[in-house]
Design a protein around this motif. Structure first.
Motif, PDB file in Angstrom:
ATOM      1  N   HIS A  45      22.105  46.634  46.518  1.00 30.97           N
ATOM      2  CA  HIS A  45      22.013  47.523  47.596  1.00 30.97           C
ATOM      3  C   HIS A  45      21.372  46.578  48.955  1.00 30.97           C
ATOM      4  O   HIS A  45      20.942  45.799  48.900  1.00 30.97           O
ATOM      5  CB  HIS A  45      21.060  48.725  47.449  1.00 30.97           C
ATOM      6  CG  HIS A  45      21.245  49.308  46.105  1.00 30.97           C
ATOM      7  ND1 HIS A  45      22.114  50.434  46.053  1.00 30.97           N
ATOM      8  CD2 HIS A  45      20.724  49.207  44.873  1.00 30.97           C
ATOM      9  CE1 HIS A  45      22.082  50.797  44.674  1.00 30.97           C
ATOM     10  NE2 HIS A  45      21.383  49.947  43.837  1.00 30.97           N
ATOM     11  N   TRP A  46      21.820  47.352  50.076  1.00 28.04           N
ATOM     12  CA  TRP A  46      21.280  46.987  51.363  1.00 28.04           C
ATOM     13  C   TRP A  46      21.140  48.274  52.133  1.00 28.04           C
ATOM     14  O   TRP A  46      21.764  48.634  52.958  1.00 28.04           O
ATOM     15  CB  TRP A  46      22.134  45.822  51.920  1.00 28.04           C
ATOM     16  CG  TRP A  46      21.589  45.268  53.169  1.00 28.04           C
ATOM     17  CD1 TRP A  46      21.950  45.357  54.554  1.00 28.04           C
ATOM     18  CD2 TRP A  46      20.545  44.121  53.118  1.00 28.04           C
ATOM     19  NE1 TRP A  46      21.279  44.522  55.321  1.00 28.04           N
ATOM     20  CE2 TRP A  46      20.313  43.787  54.598  1.00 28.04           C
ATOM     21  CE3 TRP A  46      19.850  43.429  52.290  1.00 28.04           C
ATOM     22  CZ2 TRP A  46      19.494  42.612  54.817  1.00 28.04           C
ATOM     23  CZ3 TRP A  46      18.824  42.260  52.729  1.00 28.04           C
ATOM     24  CH2 TRP A  46      18.801  42.173  53.717  1.00 28.04           C
ATOM     25  N   LEU A 125      10.517  54.771  63.555  1.00 25.74           N
ATOM     26  CA  LEU A 125      10.198  54.189  62.141  1.00 25.74           C
ATOM     27  C   LEU A 125      10.215  52.750  62.230  1.00 25.74           C
ATOM     28  O   LEU A 125      10.931  52.065  63.195  1.00 25.74           O
ATOM     29  CB  LEU A 125      10.777  54.957  61.091  1.00 25.74           C
ATOM     30  CG  LEU A 125      12.099  54.675  60.752  1.00 25.74           C
ATOM     31  CD1 LEU A 125      12.370  55.267  59.194  1.00 25.74           C
ATOM     32  CD2 LEU A 125      13.262  55.552  61.677  1.00 25.74           C
ATOM     33  N   CYS A 126       9.724  51.960  61.046  1.00 25.17           N
ATOM     34  CA  CYS A 126       9.901  50.623  60.833  1.00 25.17           C
ATOM     35  C   CYS A 126      11.412  50.612  60.758  1.00 25.17           C
ATOM     36  O   CYS A 126      12.100  51.260  60.153  1.00 25.17           O
ATOM     37  CB  CYS A 126       9.126  50.284  59.517  1.00 25.17           C
ATOM     38  SG  CYS A 126       9.791  48.458  58.922  1.00 25.17           S
ATOM     39  N   ASN A 127      11.895  49.446  61.446  1.00 25.32           N
ATOM     40  CA  ASN A 127      13.342  49.287  61.386  1.00 25.32           C
ATOM     41  C   ASN A 127      13.890  48.369  60.446  1.00 25.32           C
ATOM     42  O   ASN A 127      15.250  47.882  60.322  1.00 25.32           O
ATOM     43  CB  ASN A 127      13.457  48.299  62.894  1.00 25.32           C
ATOM     44  CG  ASN A 127      13.724  49.633  64.036  1.00 25.32           C
ATOM     45  OD1 ASN A 127      14.701  49.648  64.598  1.00 25.32           O
ATOM     46  ND2 ASN A 127      12.476  50.141  64.254  1.00 25.32           N
ATOM     47  N   HIS A 128      12.995  47.996  59.681  1.00 22.90           N
ATOM     48  CA  HIS A 128      13.282  47.045  58.403  1.00 22.90           C
ATOM     49  C   HIS A 128      14.459  45.968  58.796  1.00 22.90           C
ATOM     50  O   HIS A 128      15.539  45.743  58.195  1.00 22.90           O
ATOM     51  CB  HIS A 128      13.841  48.170  57.244  1.00 22.90           C
ATOM     52  CG  HIS A 128      12.829  49.166  56.553  1.00 22.90           C
ATOM     53  ND1 HIS A 128      11.823  48.607  55.567  1.00 22.90           N
ATOM     54  CD2 HIS A 128      12.546  50.419  57.067  1.00 22.90           C
ATOM     55  CE1 HIS A 128      11.140  49.816  55.570  1.00 22.90           C
ATOM     56  NE2 HIS A 128      11.452  50.695  56.287  1.00 22.90           N
ATOM     57  N   CYS A 129      13.760  45.104  59.640  1.00 25.86           N
ATOM     58  CA  CYS A 129      14.481  43.970  60.126  1.00 25.86           C
ATOM     59  C   CYS A 129      14.945  43.077  59.250  1.00 25.86           C
ATOM     60  O   CYS A 129      14.157  42.765  58.164  1.00 25.86           O
ATOM     61  CB  CYS A 129      13.926  43.419  61.588  1.00 25.86           C
ATOM     62  SG  CYS A 129      13.234  44.634  62.416  1.00 25.86           S
ATOM     63  N   ASP A 148      16.854  44.207  48.556  1.00 23.16           N
ATOM     64  CA  ASP A 148      17.730  45.102  48.862  1.00 23.16           C
ATOM     65  C   ASP A 148      17.413  45.644  50.307  1.00 23.16           C
ATOM     66  O   ASP A 148      17.862  46.784  50.863  1.00 23.16           O
ATOM     67  CB  ASP A 148      17.596  46.449  48.002  1.00 23.16           C
ATOM     68  CG  ASP A 148      16.107  46.874  47.805  1.00 23.16           C
ATOM     69  OD1 ASP A 148      15.230  46.394  48.431  1.00 23.16           O
ATOM     70  OD2 ASP A 148      15.827  47.740  46.996  1.00 23.16           O
ATOM     71  N   GLY A 149      16.806  44.813  51.215  1.00 19.56           N
ATOM     72  CA  GLY A 149      16.566  44.844  52.494  1.00 19.56           C
ATOM     73  C   GLY A 149      15.295  45.677  52.993  1.00 19.56           C
ATOM     74  O   GLY A 149      15.491  46.202  54.251  1.00 19.56           O
TER      75      GLY A 149
END
Length: 253
Positions: A45-46, A125-129, A148-149
């Motif tokens: 997953h990503w 929200l957090c951009n999960h960069c 998984d990012g």
């Protein structure tokens, strides 16, 4: 531990209403280790999210659900996700008026007359960069990115030094006063590893938020990304942000 017939029926009933993947992983979830479930392979997953600005009505359901699901401090100024209202005056487009009363949880009172300027809502929200500044400045590795990012925080290691809060260009982190550790959106990691959606996506009444697995070629998000002009916030920061916005006005900061 021996289970009673009642315990068996309760667990069985929960499995009936879950997705197949979530039911199979249920025992691992109960043990507090959902990532060990055979049905969830982290490298498959990503994760990302698409937000359609044109569909957001500013109801604040997402922010309210997030607080309840993740035990976020029930006070103003503490949010893992929130909604901002932008009002753009056509005579001064470079200086929009932005407000977010209590993160948008209670909705937005009428403030601007119809037909005067442009008003719209922007969930944040957090951009999960992929190349997140917060993970780079953490002195003890408490902030990290999973395979998984998803960018997470290990509260056991967090010193509460606030380096990550200062480094985040999106203003998406805060210090939890109860633990003196950093906190932020986790994409509801405890849910997505069970085959469920993040709480904010689950409750959105218009489908403005779409949770996406970029490694899944069958995910509808790929078609959406091909057919829409999506953008990320502050692209000049080159953080590899994974919150994609459709219909993002140039005045949004």
């Amino acid at each position: 531990m021996e289970k009673t017939r009642r315990d068996f029926l309760i667990i069985g009933g929960k499995m009936l209403v879950m997705t197949g993947a979530a039911a199979a992983a249920f025992e691992h979830v109960l043990a507090g280790a959902p990532e060990k479930a055979d049905t969830y392979r982290i490298v498959d997953h990503w994760w990302a999210m698409v937000i359609d600005i044109e569909k957001c009505i500013g109801c604040g359901s997402c922010a309210k659900a997030c607080k309840a699901e993740n035990d976020v401090v029930d006070e103003p100024y503490y949010f893992r996700t929130w909604v901002e209202r932008y009002h753009v005056d056509p005579l001064d487009m470079e200086h929009p008026i932005v407000d977010s009363p209590n993160g948008g949880i209670g909705g937005f009172p009428e403030k601007y007359p119809d037909g005067v300027g442009k008003t719209f809502f922007v969930p944040k929200l957090c951009n999960h960069c992929a190349d997140s500044p917060c993970t780079q400045v953490c002195p003890v590795g408490a902030t990290f990115r999973t395979d998984d990012g998803v960018v997470l925080i290990d509260k056991e290691y967090c010193l509460g030094c606030r380096y990550c809060v200062q480094a985040c260009p999106y203003g998406c982190r805060y210090i939890d006063p109860r633990t003196n550790t950093a906190d932020k959106c986790t994409f509801c990691y405890h849910r997505i590893t069970k085959g469920l959606k993040p709480a904010c996506v689950e409750v959105c009444p218009t489908g403005s938020r779409q949770f996406a697995d970029l490694k899944n070629s069958n995910d509808p998000v790929h078609e959406f990304l091909r057919t829409h002009q999506v953008q990320v916030l502050k692209p000049q920061m080159a953080t590899g942000a994974k919150i994609y916005y459709n219909g993002l006005d140039g005045s949004v900061r």
